[in-house]
Design a protein around this motif. Structure first.
Motif, PDB file in Angstrom:
ATOM      1  N   LEU A  26       0.824  -1.208   0.000  1.00 28.62           N
ATOM      2  CA  LEU A  26       0.000   0.000   0.000  1.00 28.62           C
ATOM      3  C   LEU A  26       0.863   1.264   0.000  1.00 28.62           C
ATOM      4  N   MET A  27       2.011   1.196   0.650  1.00 31.93           N
ATOM      5  CA  MET A  27       2.903   2.367   0.657  1.00 31.93           C
ATOM      6  C   MET A  27       3.478   2.650  -0.734  1.00 31.93           C
ATOM      7  N   SER A  28       3.528   1.627  -1.578  1.00 26.81           N
ATOM      8  CA  SER A  28       4.060   1.815  -2.933  1.00 26.81           C
ATOM      9  C   SER A  28       2.962   2.141  -3.942  1.00 26.81           C
ATOM     10  N   TRP A  29       1.761   2.394  -3.457  1.00 26.58           N
ATOM     11  CA  TRP A  29       0.576   2.550  -4.308  1.00 26.58           C
ATOM     12  C   TRP A  29       0.783   3.553  -5.445  1.00 26.58           C
ATOM     13  N   LYS A  30       1.160   4.787  -5.077  1.00 28.68           N
ATOM     14  CA  LYS A  30       1.266   5.857  -6.090  1.00 28.68           C
ATOM     15  C   LYS A  30       2.421   5.621  -7.052  1.00 28.68           C
TER      16      LYS A  30
END
Length: 264
Positions: A26-30
């Protein structure tokens, strides 16, 4: 916004537990999943279950800590995203135009952890307006798929549609002793769901209670799977599903998450 998403949001500890692969996903989403910045976000969360479709119409979202017995730092976390009252009214308009005769408004409710926990990691700035839509667990998969179909125009209006639940969700059998080992029934249900989605067998997914192995064990209550049906319906029957994350926790909790891309 040609894509809709289903995120397995998992444990409330996701924002603070770096041992969970889903947190890093989720932290790598963007960067790795969805670089577009949405105008606003509509979250369908398994933690808001009502008799009729309901939208929260607020100017500022409070952070609801709707969980018990977790570490104290979790209760201090805030996700002060602005509300999206215009989006909420648009959701109501679309649903009623599609034959949903009653759509309620909640003018006080903020974001439950099914919404703010993943968003805390995906969009940490908390500067994108967010609206929530409830599920109706007394209804079925087809109902929620049609709910999503009604919301499909939002994709062309800059709205990110995100269902938030869990690919498997039986809290009675989670065990620290099983971390690293996946129970067979959970694996079989999760594999069936993945195959059905990737093969475009959306009607089977709508009827998962009859079609899937161990359906009642995987979801004793359907509230955490119905957000998938909404995301799937909003993408459309010709949409292509893609598995964007898979990991396991506590023996039977699947973090499988999916992206649905509507063809041009």
């Amino acid at each position: 916004m040609k894509d809709t998403f289903y995120i397995s949001h998992g444990s409330p500890t996701l924002p603070i537990d770096d041992s969970l692969p889903a947190r890093r996903f989720l932290m790598s989403w963007k960067e790795k999943v969805f670089p577009q910045i949405p105008k606003s976000i509509l979250v369908i969360s398994g933690h808001w279950d009502t008799g009729f479709p309901t939208v929260n119409i607020v100017q500022h979202n409070d952070t609801i800590h709707d969980f018990y017995g977790f570490p104290d730092p979790l209760y201090k976390l805030k996700y002060p995203a602005p509300g999206a009252p215009e989006l909420a009214l648009r959701v109501k308009e679309l649903l009623m135009a599609s034959g949903f005769e009653r759509v309620d408004e909640d003018r006080e409710r903020g974001l439950d952890h099914g919404a703010w926990v993943p968003l805390f990691l995906m969009y940490p700035e908390a500067n994108i307006p967010v609206c929530q839509l409830s599920v109706q667990s007394e209804r079925d998969g087809n109902y929620h798929y049609n709910l999503g179909k009604a919301l499909s125009p939002l994709k062309d209006e800059g709205v990110l549609i995100m269902g938030s639940g869990a690919a498997t969700h039986n809290l009675e059998v989670l065990s620290q002793d099983l971390d690293g080992v996946v129970l067979p029934w959970a694996s079989e249900f999760d594999s069936w769901l993945k195959d059905a989605l990737l093969q475009g067998r959306y009607e089977d997914v709508n009827q998962y209670e009859e079609k899937a192995p161990h359906a009642k064990m995987a979801h004793p209550w359907p509230d955490h799977l119905y957000p998938l049906h909404v995301a799937m319906g909003a993408a459309g029957e010709n949409a292509k599903a893609k598995l964007i994350h898979e990991s396991w926790h506590l023996g039977s909790f699947s973090y499988a998450s999916y992206q649905f891309t509507t063809p041009d």
